[in-house]
Design an enzyme around this catalytic site. Structure first.
Site, PDB file in Angstrom:
ATOM      1  N   GLU A  52      -8.173  10.930  54.157  1.00 29.94           N
ATOM      2  CA  GLU A  52      -9.560  10.751  54.592  1.00 29.94           C
ATOM      3  C   GLU A  52      -9.811  11.527  55.879  1.00 29.94           C
ATOM      4  OE1 GLU A  52     -12.345   7.351  56.691  1.00 29.94           O
ATOM      5  OE2 GLU A  52     -10.414   6.787  55.846  1.00 29.94           O
ATOM      6  N   ASP A  56     -12.484  14.542  55.980  1.00 33.80           N
ATOM      7  CA  ASP A  56     -13.636  14.442  56.863  1.00 33.80           C
ATOM      8  C   ASP A  56     -13.923  15.788  57.523  1.00 33.80           C
ATOM      9  OD1 ASP A  56     -15.639  13.299  58.594  1.00 33.80           O
ATOM     10  OD2 ASP A  56     -14.121  13.184  60.157  1.00 33.80           O
ATOM     11  N   GLU A 128     -13.904  11.300  50.965  1.00 35.37           N
ATOM     12  CA  GLU A 128     -13.289  12.227  51.906  1.00 35.37           C
ATOM     13  C   GLU A 128     -11.810  12.412  51.604  1.00 35.37           C
ATOM     14  OE1 GLU A 128     -16.112  11.622  55.849  1.00 35.37           O
ATOM     15  OE2 GLU A 128     -14.391  10.291  55.573  1.00 35.37           O
TER      16      GLU A 128
END
Length: 247
Positions: A52, A56, A128
């Protein structure tokens, strides 16, 4: 790495929905693991949080590039606002829903019972993580191509701006009036891995303008910025209008 049959099916389903074939299936498999599932099995670190984190950054870069390429005349402030609207939690959760990510997630019993498959924070984080997996599997060109397909309709017709754009709005306001940007301070991080709570303060010239709490650090920052904007408008509206110093 050889995956169990149920994992193979999940990875194959995800790849089909993304129109992307993973060379390293262990990556998308990890992207589907919520921290609550890993914690229940005594494997707290085997979750999708690192993916993640990576995803991102990839999403931010790719969306910035897509907007830059879409409209050569768009100014920096407009680019920032449009990107903020496209990468906020609610919109990433919407995209996660469009690719049917919720049913593929591995959740702990508590999250399952509390409707975790529909929680925007969990869906956005998983989205993400999947992008992070694509980046590691195929490099930035593969991730950019995938995000280009997913974001194409929204680059031309962005979702409405709102609280999700509060960080960009606050930074633009303070930069314009005072030539400096705010800072975000993580005041606390509490709770088990599957139910983490972040508390963030937004600070400008030594003064706390707002605070926010959420299950994701970025969302806590956005809430802090929204509180700061509301406070500035209420208490310092005339000063802001004149461009005076707030203190």
């Amino acid at each position: 790495m050889e995956l169990e049959e149920s994992w193979q099916e999940a990875v194959a389903t995800l790849g089909g929905r993304l129109a992307y074939r993973f060379a390293r299936p262990e990556l998308p498999a990890r992207a589907l693991i919520h921290s609550s599932w890993a914690a229940e099995r005594g494997k707290a670190e085997e979750n999708n949080e690192r993916l993640e984190f990576l995803g991102d950054a990839v999403v931010d870069l790719a969306v910035a590039a897509l907007l830059y390429e879409y409209d050569p005349a768009m100014r920096e402030g407009d680019l920032s606002r449009r990107r903020a609207a496209l990468v906020n939690e609610s919109h990433l959760a919407l995209l996660a829903g469009e690719i049917g990510l919720g049913p593929l997630l591995r959740l702990g019993r508590g999250e399952e019972q509390s409707g975790g498959r529909a929680k925007p924070s969990i869906l956005a984080a998983a989205f993400e993580a999947v992008i992070g997996a694509v980046y590691l599997d195929g490099g930035y060109p593969a991730a950019h191509a995938l995000l280009g397909r997913l974001f194409a309709p929204w680059v031309a017709a962005p979702p409405p701006l709102g609280q999700s754009d509060s960080k960009s709005a606050l930074q633009e306001l303070l930069q314009e009036r005072y030539g400096a940007a705010p800072e975000y301070l993580l005041e606390s991080e509490e709770g088990p891995p599957h139910a983490r709570r972040f508390a963030v303060a937004v600070i400008f010239r030594g003064r706390v303008l707002g605070r926010g709490e959420a299950g994701r650090k970025k969302e806590a920052e956005r809430r802090a910025a929204a509180e700061a904007l509301a406070g500035l408008e209420k208490k310092d509206g005339p000063a802001l209008a004149r461009g005076d110093l707030l203190w």
